[in-house]
Design a protein around this motif. Structure first.
Motif, PDB file in Angstrom:
ATOM      1  N   GLU A  96       0.839  -1.203   0.000  1.00 16.49           N
ATOM      2  CA  GLU A  96       0.000   0.000   0.000  1.00 16.49           C
ATOM      3  C   GLU A  96       0.875   1.254   0.000  1.00 16.49           C
ATOM      4  N   TRP A  97       2.003   1.200   0.725  1.00 14.28           N
ATOM      5  CA  TRP A  97       2.950   2.317   0.756  1.00 14.28           C
ATOM      6  C   TRP A  97       3.507   2.571  -0.644  1.00 14.28           C
ATOM      7  N   LEU A  98       3.833   1.496  -1.354  1.00 13.67           N
ATOM      8  CA  LEU A  98       4.350   1.636  -2.718  1.00 13.67           C
ATOM      9  C   LEU A  98       3.315   2.248  -3.654  1.00 13.67           C
ATOM     10  N   GLU A  99       2.056   1.869  -3.484  1.00 14.14           N
ATOM     11  CA  GLU A  99       0.982   2.471  -4.283  1.00 14.14           C
ATOM     12  C   GLU A  99       0.881   3.965  -3.999  1.00 14.14           C
ATOM     13  N   ALA A 100       0.920   4.330  -2.711  1.00 17.11           N
ATOM     14  CA  ALA A 100       0.848   5.743  -2.334  1.00 17.11           C
ATOM     15  C   ALA A 100       2.045   6.507  -2.886  1.00 17.11           C
ATOM     16  N   LEU A 101       3.217   5.892  -2.818  1.00 15.21           N
ATOM     17  CA  LEU A 101       4.418   6.523  -3.360  1.00 15.21           C
ATOM     18  C   LEU A 101       4.291   6.714  -4.864  1.00 15.21           C
ATOM     19  N   ALA A 102       3.818   5.700  -5.556  1.00 14.99           N
ATOM     20  CA  ALA A 102       3.648   5.805  -7.009  1.00 14.99           C
ATOM     21  C   ALA A 102       2.678   6.927  -7.360  1.00 14.99           C
ATOM     22  N   GLU A 103       1.583   7.050  -6.599  1.00 11.72           N
ATOM     23  CA  GLU A 103       0.622   8.137  -6.842  1.00 11.72           C
ATOM     24  C   GLU A 103       1.289   9.497  -6.674  1.00 11.72           C
ATOM     25  N   GLU A 104       2.052   9.655  -5.599  1.00  5.16           N
ATOM     26  CA  GLU A 104       2.704  10.937  -5.341  1.00  5.16           C
ATOM     27  C   GLU A 104       3.758  11.250  -6.395  1.00  5.16           C
ATOM     28  N   LEU A 105       4.523  10.255  -6.812  1.00  5.08           N
ATOM     29  CA  LEU A 105       5.537  10.470  -7.843  1.00  5.08           C
ATOM     30  C   LEU A 105       4.897  10.814  -9.184  1.00  5.08           C
ATOM     31  N   ALA A 106       3.773  10.183  -9.484  1.00  9.22           N
ATOM     32  CA  ALA A 106       3.068  10.496 -10.735  1.00  9.22           C
ATOM     33  C   ALA A 106       2.549  11.937 -10.715  1.00  9.22           C
ATOM     34  N   LYS A 107       2.024  12.378  -9.565  1.00 11.38           N
ATOM     35  CA  LYS A 107       1.567  13.772  -9.444  1.00 11.38           C
ATOM     36  C   LYS A 107       2.735  14.735  -9.642  1.00 11.38           C
ATOM     37  N   LEU A 108       3.861  14.398  -9.029  1.00 13.14           N
ATOM     38  CA  LEU A 108       5.043  15.251  -9.154  1.00 13.14           C
ATOM     39  C   LEU A 108       5.527  15.293 -10.599  1.00 13.14           C
ATOM     40  N   ALA A 109       5.497  14.155 -11.268  1.00  9.27           N
ATOM     41  CA  ALA A 109       5.933  14.094 -12.666  1.00  9.27           C
ATOM     42  C   ALA A 109       5.048  14.939 -13.563  1.00  9.27           C
ATOM     43  N   ASP A 110       3.776  15.061 -13.216  1.00  5.04           N
ATOM     44  CA  ASP A 110       2.874  15.910 -13.994  1.00  5.04           C
ATOM     45  C   ASP A 110       3.249  17.386 -13.888  1.00  5.04           C
ATOM     46  N   ARG A 111       3.879  17.754 -12.766  1.00  2.00           N
ATOM     47  CA  ARG A 111       4.227  19.157 -12.539  1.00  2.00           C
ATOM     48  C   ARG A 111       5.689  19.485 -12.808  1.00  2.00           C
ATOM     49  N   ASN A 112       6.561  18.452 -12.927  1.00  3.50           N
ATOM     50  CA  ASN A 112       7.998  18.695 -12.985  1.00  3.50           C
ATOM     51  C   ASN A 112       8.620  17.841 -14.093  1.00  3.50           C
ATOM     52  N   ALA A 113       9.168  18.481 -15.118  1.00  2.07           N
ATOM     53  CA  ALA A 113       9.716  17.771 -16.281  1.00  2.07           C
ATOM     54  C   ALA A 113      10.913  16.902 -15.913  1.00  2.07           C
ATOM     55  N   THR A 114      11.786  17.370 -15.024  1.00  4.20           N
ATOM     56  CA  THR A 114      12.962  16.592 -14.628  1.00  4.20           C
ATOM     57  C   THR A 114      12.536  15.316 -13.909  1.00  4.20           C
ATOM     58  N   ALA A 115      11.565  15.439 -13.022  1.00  8.19           N
ATOM     59  CA  ALA A 115      11.048  14.263 -12.315  1.00  8.19           C
ATOM     60  C   ALA A 115      10.404  13.296 -13.299  1.00  8.19           C
ATOM     61  N   ARG A 116       9.678  13.823 -14.273  1.00 10.41           N
ATOM     62  CA  ARG A 116       9.034  12.974 -15.280  1.00 10.41           C
ATOM     63  C   ARG A 116      10.072  12.186 -16.059  1.00 10.41           C
ATOM     64  N   GLU A 117      11.176  12.832 -16.442  1.00 13.17           N
ATOM     65  CA  GLU A 117      12.253  12.132 -17.179  1.00 13.17           C
ATOM     66  C   GLU A 117      12.872  11.031 -16.327  1.00 13.17           C
ATOM     67  N   ALA A 118      13.118  11.302 -15.041  1.00 15.76           N
ATOM     68  CA  ALA A 118      13.714  10.300 -14.156  1.00 15.76           C
ATOM     69  C   ALA A 118      12.784   9.099 -13.985  1.00 15.76           C
ATOM     70  N   LEU A 119      11.499   9.359 -13.821  1.00 20.35           N
ATOM     71  CA  LEU A 119      10.533   8.269 -13.661  1.00 20.35           C
ATOM     72  C   LEU A 119      10.369   7.489 -14.956  1.00 20.35           C
ATOM     73  N   THR A 120      10.428   8.158 -16.077  1.00 22.80           N
ATOM     74  CA  THR A 120      10.348   7.464 -17.366  1.00 22.80           C
ATOM     75  C   THR A 120      11.555   6.533 -17.530  1.00 22.80           C
ATOM     76  N   ARG A 121      12.741   7.013 -17.138  1.00 19.74           N
ATOM     77  CA  ARG A 121      13.931   6.155 -17.197  1.00 19.74           C
ATOM     78  C   ARG A 121      13.764   4.939 -16.291  1.00 19.74           C
ATOM     79  N   LEU A 122      13.197   5.139 -15.100  1.00 21.11           N
ATOM     80  CA  LEU A 122      12.964   4.046 -14.177  1.00 21.11           C
ATOM     81  C   LEU A 122      12.050   2.999 -14.796  1.00 21.11           C
ATOM     82  N   LEU A 123      10.994   3.433 -15.447  1.00 14.64           N
ATOM     83  CA  LEU A 123      10.039   2.507 -16.045  1.00 14.64           C
ATOM     84  C   LEU A 123      10.628   1.780 -17.253  1.00 14.64           C
ATOM     85  N   ASN A 124      11.580   2.396 -17.933  1.00 10.78           N
ATOM     86  CA  ASN A 124      12.158   1.789 -19.130  1.00 10.78           C
ATOM     87  C   ASN A 124      13.351   0.894 -18.836  1.00 10.78           C
ATOM     88  N   ASP A 125      13.851   0.898 -17.608  1.00  5.15           N
ATOM     89  CA  ASP A 125      14.997   0.041 -17.262  1.00  5.15           C
ATOM     90  C   ASP A 125      14.584  -1.384 -17.046  1.00  5.15           C
TER      91      ASP A 125
END
Length: 125
Positions: A96-125
């Motif tokens: 459940e913590w991981l789900e909450a973290l994923a939600e928060e990171l996704a919200k941050l990625a919507d507002r921050n291009a650098t965070a979005r790039e880092a998360l995209t790299r994470l998903l593509n690894d």
């Protein structure tokens, strides 16, 4: 928008041990996220440089997510925050913590291009 379930799945796949969470979030994501979002608490030692991480906190505008080494493995907690004041705490399971973290990171990625790039790299690894 990043898919929350894909992000949570990527985070779960790195669940080999607590060290992998700390490395992933403090080093990989921590460098790409705004300062102060990821906080790592390390075990105190008098001698030696390599201090073991014992807690990881992710700070967002509305929540604080904490993952900590407990007596019987990982312990997770979500704190609701209003104007930098914790108004409630809830112990939850790691999934459940991981789900909450994923939600928060996704919200941050919507507002921050650098965070979005880092998360995209994470998903593509």
């Amino acid at each position: 928008m990043l898919e929350v379930h894909l992000l949570a799945q990527a985070l779960r796949s790195d669940r080999a041990d607590i060290e992998s969470y700390y490395r992933l979030l403090s080093e990989t994501l921590g460098q790409a996220l705004p300062p102060g979002v990821v906080e790592v608490e390390r075990q105190r030692r008098l001698f030696g440089r390599d201090r073991t991480p014992v807690a990881l906190r992710v700070h967002t505008p509305d929540r604080q997510l904490e993952l900590r080494t407990g007596r019987h493995g990982l312990e997770a907690e979500v704190r609701q925050v209003v104007r930098d004041v914790v108004i409630s705490r809830r112990a939850i399971g790691v999934d459940e913590w991981l789900e909450a973290l994923a939600e928060e990171l996704a919200k941050l990625a919507d507002r921050n291009a650098t965070a979005r790039e880092a998360l995209t790299r994470l998903l593509n690894d």
